[in-house]
Enzyme design. Sequence first.
Site, PDB file in Angstrom:
ATOM      1  N   LYS A  53       0.833  -1.192   0.000  1.00 50.13           N
ATOM      2  CA  LYS A  53       0.000   0.000   0.000  1.00 50.13           C
ATOM      3  C   LYS A  53       0.874   1.251   0.000  1.00 50.13           C
ATOM      4  CE  LYS A  53      -3.812  -0.521   2.293  1.00 50.13           C
ATOM      5  NZ  LYS A  53      -4.414  -0.839   3.590  1.00 50.13           N
ATOM      6  N   ARG A 123      -3.219   2.990   8.453  1.00 53.62           N
ATOM      7  CA  ARG A 123      -3.556   1.833   7.622  1.00 53.62           C
ATOM      8  C   ARG A 123      -2.395   0.847   7.548  1.00 53.62           C
ATOM      9  NH1 ARG A 123      -4.732   4.656   1.978  1.00 53.62           N
ATOM     10  NH2 ARG A 123      -5.977   2.770   1.652  1.00 53.62           N
ATOM     11  N   GLY A 132      -8.298  -7.092   3.700  1.00 53.93           N
ATOM     12  CA  GLY A 132      -9.184  -7.218   4.842  1.00 53.93           C
ATOM     13  C   GLY A 132      -8.593  -7.950   6.032  1.00 53.93           C
ATOM     14  N   MET A 134      -5.836  -7.078   7.833  1.00 53.94           N
ATOM     15  CA  MET A 134      -5.274  -6.239   8.894  1.00 53.94           C
ATOM     16  C   MET A 134      -6.074  -4.955   9.015  1.00 53.94           C
ATOM     17  SD  MET A 134      -1.285  -7.066   8.473  1.00 53.94           S
ATOM     18  CE  MET A 134      -1.346  -6.652   6.773  1.00 53.94           C
ATOM     19  N   ARG A 368      -3.299  -1.327  -6.416  1.00 53.90           N
ATOM     20  CA  ARG A 368      -2.516  -2.563  -6.337  1.00 53.90           C
ATOM     21  C   ARG A 368      -2.920  -3.424  -7.519  1.00 53.90           C
ATOM     22  NH1 ARG A 368      -5.796  -4.329  -1.068  1.00 53.90           N
ATOM     23  NH2 ARG A 368      -7.792  -4.645  -2.058  1.00 53.90           N
ATOM     24  N   HIS A 486      -2.499 -43.470  -4.576  1.00 57.14           N
ATOM     25  CA  HIS A 486      -2.960 -43.959  -5.881  1.00 57.14           C
ATOM     26  C   HIS A 486      -4.128 -43.132  -6.397  1.00 57.14           C
ATOM     27  CE1 HIS A 486      -5.390 -46.639  -8.496  1.00 57.14           C
ATOM     28  NE2 HIS A 486      -4.198 -46.901  -9.006  1.00 57.14           N
ATOM     29  N   SER A 795      14.452 -42.675 -21.069  1.00 58.98           N
ATOM     30  CA  SER A 795      13.368 -41.897 -20.474  1.00 58.98           C
ATOM     31  C   SER A 795      13.507 -42.045 -18.965  1.00 58.98           C
ATOM     32  CB  SER A 795      12.015 -42.427 -20.937  1.00 58.98           C
ATOM     33  OG  SER A 795      10.988 -41.731 -20.271  1.00 58.98           O
ATOM     34  N   CYS A 868       9.393 -39.266 -17.895  1.00 55.53           N
ATOM     35  CA  CYS A 868       7.976 -39.583 -17.791  1.00 55.53           C
ATOM     36  C   CYS A 868       7.687 -39.710 -16.298  1.00 55.53           C
ATOM     37  CB  CYS A 868       7.627 -40.853 -18.539  1.00 55.53           C
ATOM     38  SG  CYS A 868       8.589 -42.291 -18.077  1.00 55.53           S
ATOM     39  N   TYR A 888      12.588 -33.862 -24.239  1.00 50.97           N
ATOM     40  CA  TYR A 888      11.159 -33.680 -23.989  1.00 50.97           C
ATOM     41  C   TYR A 888      10.807 -34.054 -22.558  1.00 50.97           C
ATOM     42  CZ  TYR A 888      10.668 -38.767 -24.263  1.00 50.97           C
ATOM     43  OH  TYR A 888      10.783 -40.110 -24.030  1.00 50.97           O
TER      44      TYR A 888
HETATM   45  P1  ADP Z   1      -7.601  -2.433   3.296  1.00 49.20           P
HETATM   46  O1  ADP Z   1      -6.189  -2.819   3.358  1.00 49.20           O
HETATM   47  O2  ADP Z   1      -8.497  -3.343   4.016  1.00 49.20           O
HETATM   48  O3  ADP Z   1      -8.040  -2.125   1.899  1.00 49.20           O
HETATM   49  P2  ADP Z   1      -7.356   0.418   3.720  1.00 49.20           P
HETATM   50  O4  ADP Z   1      -6.167   0.810   4.499  1.00 49.20           O
HETATM   51  O5  ADP Z   1      -7.263   0.569   2.272  1.00 49.20           O
HETATM   52  O6  ADP Z   1      -7.736  -1.055   4.121  1.00 49.20           O
HETATM   53  O7  ADP Z   1      -8.578   1.243   4.258  1.00 49.20           O
HETATM   54  C1  ADP Z   1      -9.882   0.923   3.948  1.00 49.20           C
HETATM   55  C2  ADP Z   1     -10.630   2.105   3.428  1.00 49.20           C
HETATM   56  O8  ADP Z   1     -10.569   3.178   4.308  1.00 49.20           O
HETATM   57  C3  ADP Z   1     -10.105   2.670   2.140  1.00 49.20           C
HETATM   58  O9  ADP Z   1     -10.570   1.965   1.028  1.00 49.20           O
HETATM   59  C4  ADP Z   1     -10.651   4.063   2.145  1.00 49.20           C
HETATM   60  O10 ADP Z   1     -11.966   4.065   1.648  1.00 49.20           O
HETATM   61  C5  ADP Z   1     -10.650   4.396   3.601  1.00 49.20           C
HETATM   62  N1  ADP Z   1      -9.491   5.256   3.884  1.00 49.20           N
HETATM   63  C6  ADP Z   1      -8.273   4.897   4.258  1.00 49.20           C
HETATM   64  N2  ADP Z   1      -7.468   5.971   4.386  1.00 49.20           N
HETATM   65  C7  ADP Z   1      -8.212   7.031   4.077  1.00 49.20           C
HETATM   66  C8  ADP Z   1      -7.967   8.445   3.992  1.00 49.20           C
HETATM   67  N3  ADP Z   1      -6.765   8.954   4.257  1.00 49.20           N
HETATM   68  N4  ADP Z   1      -8.976   9.236   3.625  1.00 49.20           N
HETATM   69  C9  ADP Z   1     -10.187   8.734   3.354  1.00 49.20           C
HETATM   70  N5  ADP Z   1     -10.490   7.426   3.404  1.00 49.20           N
HETATM   71  C10 ADP Z   1      -9.518   6.589   3.768  1.00 49.20           C
HETATM   72 MG    MG Z   2      -7.799  -0.735   0.822  1.00 47.41          MG
HETATM   73 MG    MG Z   3      -9.018  -3.204   6.186  1.00 45.75          MG
END
Ligand code: ADP
Ligand code: MG
Ligand code: MG
Length: 919
Positions: A53, A123, A132, A134, A368, A486, A795, A868, A888
């Site tokens: 990220k 984040r 999702g 962390m 990503r 098997h 072979s 083979c 081959y």
């Molecule tokens: P994940 O790794 O689960 O995608 P994110 O770190 O991307 O989690 O955060 C999830 C959501 O939170 C993002 O998709 C965004 O919508 C919101 N978010 C994160 N940082 C910001 C920010 N600086 N401003 C506004 N929204 C944010």
């Molecule tokens: Mg995200």
């Molecule tokens: Mg998240």
Amino acid sequence: MPKLLSKAPAKKAASKSSSAKAIKRVFFFGNGKAEGMASAPTEKDRKLILGGKGAGLADMTSAGLPVPPGFTISVPCCEEYYRDGRKISDAVKKEVIENLAKVEKAMGKKLGDPNDPLLVSVRSGAARSMPGMMETILNLGLNDKSVEGLAARTGNPRFAYDAYRRFIQMYSTTAMGLSKEPMEHLLSGIKNKLGVKTDPEIPADSLKELCQQFKKFYSENMKGQEFPQNPLDQLWGAIGAVFGSWEADKAVTYRRVEKISDLTGTGVNVQTMVFGNKGDNSGTGVCFTRDPNSGANEFYGDYLINAQGEDVVAGIRTPLKLATLNDKMPKVYKQLMAVRKQLETHYKDMQDLEFTVEEEKLYMLQCRSGKRSPVAIFKIAVDLVKEKLLTKEQAIDRINPEDIERLFYPQLDAKTAAGATKLATGINAVPGAACGKVAFTAATAEAEAAKGEKVILVRKETSPEDVGGMHAAQGILTVTGGKTSHAAVVARGWGKCCIVGCEALDIASDNLSFKVGDKVVKAGDSITLDGNTGDVYVGSLPLKAPEQPEAFYTLMKWCDELRTLKVRTNADTPYDAVNAVKMGAEGIGLCRTEHMFFDTEERRLAIQEMIVAESVEKRKEALAKLLPFQRQDFVGIFKAMDGKPVTIRLIDPPLHEFTPKDDAGFQKLSQITGLSIEHIKHRCEQLHESNPMLGHRGCRLCITYPEILDMQVTAIIEGAIEVAKAGGKVFPEIMIPLTIDRKELEIQVIQTKALADKLIKAAGSKVKYMVGTMIEIPRAALLADKIAEVAEFFSFGTNDLTQMTLGLSRDDAGRFLPVYVASEKDGGKGIFKADPFQSLDQEGVGMLVKMGIQKGRSTRPGLKVGICGEHGGESASVKFCHAAGMNYVSCSPYRVPIARLAAAQAAIADKAAAKAKKK
Ligand code: ADP
Ligand code: MG
Ligand code: MG
């Protein structure tokens, strides 16, 4: 697009990092510039330092995209955090404070300022995305005072209190580990009281009240501690929470399941908040630059108006299709389209984007490489080549063997599975899905299938006699066994869904039902297998049949243009052969003749008659009955292969595998041979071997029963002559298995050639053939130079060669191999990197293979060499075969495309290495 990578400062960075003091822990991004770009010039390096990220945010910032400024605490700091007993070090704190000041300067606001507060998100982000898994905390910096400031400043108290209540919620659950439900409950309580359905309908006053309730809940559950009001305390709490989430159960499990073992931690991104919840001219969304299901070059995504953060993903409100954004905010949509193009051009791949619109202004929050379906993987790779963003080589390098595998298996979709009743879970030996009526014996499976029923064969384990029933079944479920049992090996060859080691099944002794706990499933009841997960379900669930997309064929064609290693198939029947040619096979590398003996009762009886025969004459009589069957089989295979080489292996397994096993069998054999049942039983007992794998089998059989060799060679050559006479092209390669000695082989080569030449001459035919051997016993590899004097080709039978080199039985190794293979992290010992029966043991067995090739070619230059066995269809092993100079590889029909891909990837790597050397 501005250049992302500035090359010049690299030197400076290198000299910096050489002095230990100058380790940089925190990297700023904002004002169109991102730190860390120069010291980590490649995307891969950047991900290792900044996390995925953080790297994406840095890239987008440098590219001039609208990214709210912030900073990234590097991944190595996460390691430090754990090393220090879950503490944020002073060094990190110091750099965070410095970088926070930069953000504050860029924004002209201060964190927690009571009048106009800077708010940030905190984040997570590891080098590889773990969606999702962390935690994220939004709106940090709000407290009882600054929330008022924010309300006054924006003139929008509803927005301010919505942000505050979200922050208290996220901080309490994520950073402090309080449970989610009570707060969700309070939220829905307010909505009920107001009689509204959605969050945006809650007015400011009620949100303010909700904040009070949340804070009360916090202190009640935090031993009277008040909700932190100091923004810096909030920040340290949130950073610690993100680091802590790295070791949370779900994250640990995710890494285990996804086999992610090379990552050391997560980065932390602290970023200025932008607000999608400021009203109807704001919103938040997620999108893919192309359709992740079909791969079509269409912008794809969802967004919500007046919402923040995860609202879209969480499904609180039904999101809108991205295309409608064009009507609501055309300027923003146009800008987003431009971002899409710019990022695809930069990354040369489909991207998964997260964005927020604050009062009609677009902000990019994440990019990503997007996860996509197997179909989309091929479509996108091929399209990117057509769009000149990738070369064919780069496109091929992006494909994984599993991507191909997944294209071929019928699938059970997750939604269907979620609503079904799960019976038990076994080992997911062969992916895909299958449903059908339970059959407990191969015979009933065959009989039911012949009636047009779909069946699942359920056995304690399977053996070669079950092959017919296994083939007839849609899927195979066994109580015992591992991924190399098997059942698994045979099913894999056919691409047939298979679950093994499902120990919860208790098959009744009458073979008419099985029990799992108190559930009983009877023969004829329907079940569904999910070979991807190993789950077994009650009933017949709908499956999705796969269809190979056009792009798959295009990509495979490119592979064929680039590779030098040929790919053949293991096929025993014309049906398999035809199938394999469709998959791109260029010949048969292994045709096992003994499978033909099991095919019908007539054949089984003939071979049994041969086995119990008392004299050479009787044996020849019995063999004469088999001859026409074998000849017809070969005719069929030669026709199917249409001049492509066909390697036919003479009989290999010990004879006892063919003997009757029950009274009915003894009786029948007695009838046709006129021998007494006692006599037959005695003969069968005589054939018992204490260690049959090392016993009287392979070419040892034809040394003592040369008439078996005669029959088989006659069938092969006569079959070839027949096809050639009818105008077909044929090229048989007769392969003698399990050789251990030059003289042993020579005897059989002489016998084979004398007979073949005689038949060809007598028929006035011009059929050409070769005689070679399998190298599958270490002694043969050690003496390969001598053996090559009499063998026209080698072979490598790496299944047996692995068993014998390691001294491990493939059938029993399941008891301990998992411990050898699993890493220490996963509770194993990490002795082997991979299961040597699945991926060639390049270090040990590979040494014998290399030596065998080199010695063989020392006495017979240009010796044709192949492999083979299971390894011929495993990516890493195929690459090894390429490097070892084989001509081959041969593998099961369904693995042919995987081998073609691996061979192409090996050739591409070769070319790249040669080019690098030149420079
Ligand atoms: P994940 O790794 O689960 O995608 P994110 O770190 O991307 O989690 O955060 C999830 C959501 O939170 C993002 O998709 C965004 O919508 C919101 N978010 C994160 N940082 C910001 C920010 N600086 N401003 C506004 N929204 C944010
Ligand atoms: Mg995200
Ligand atoms: Mg998240």
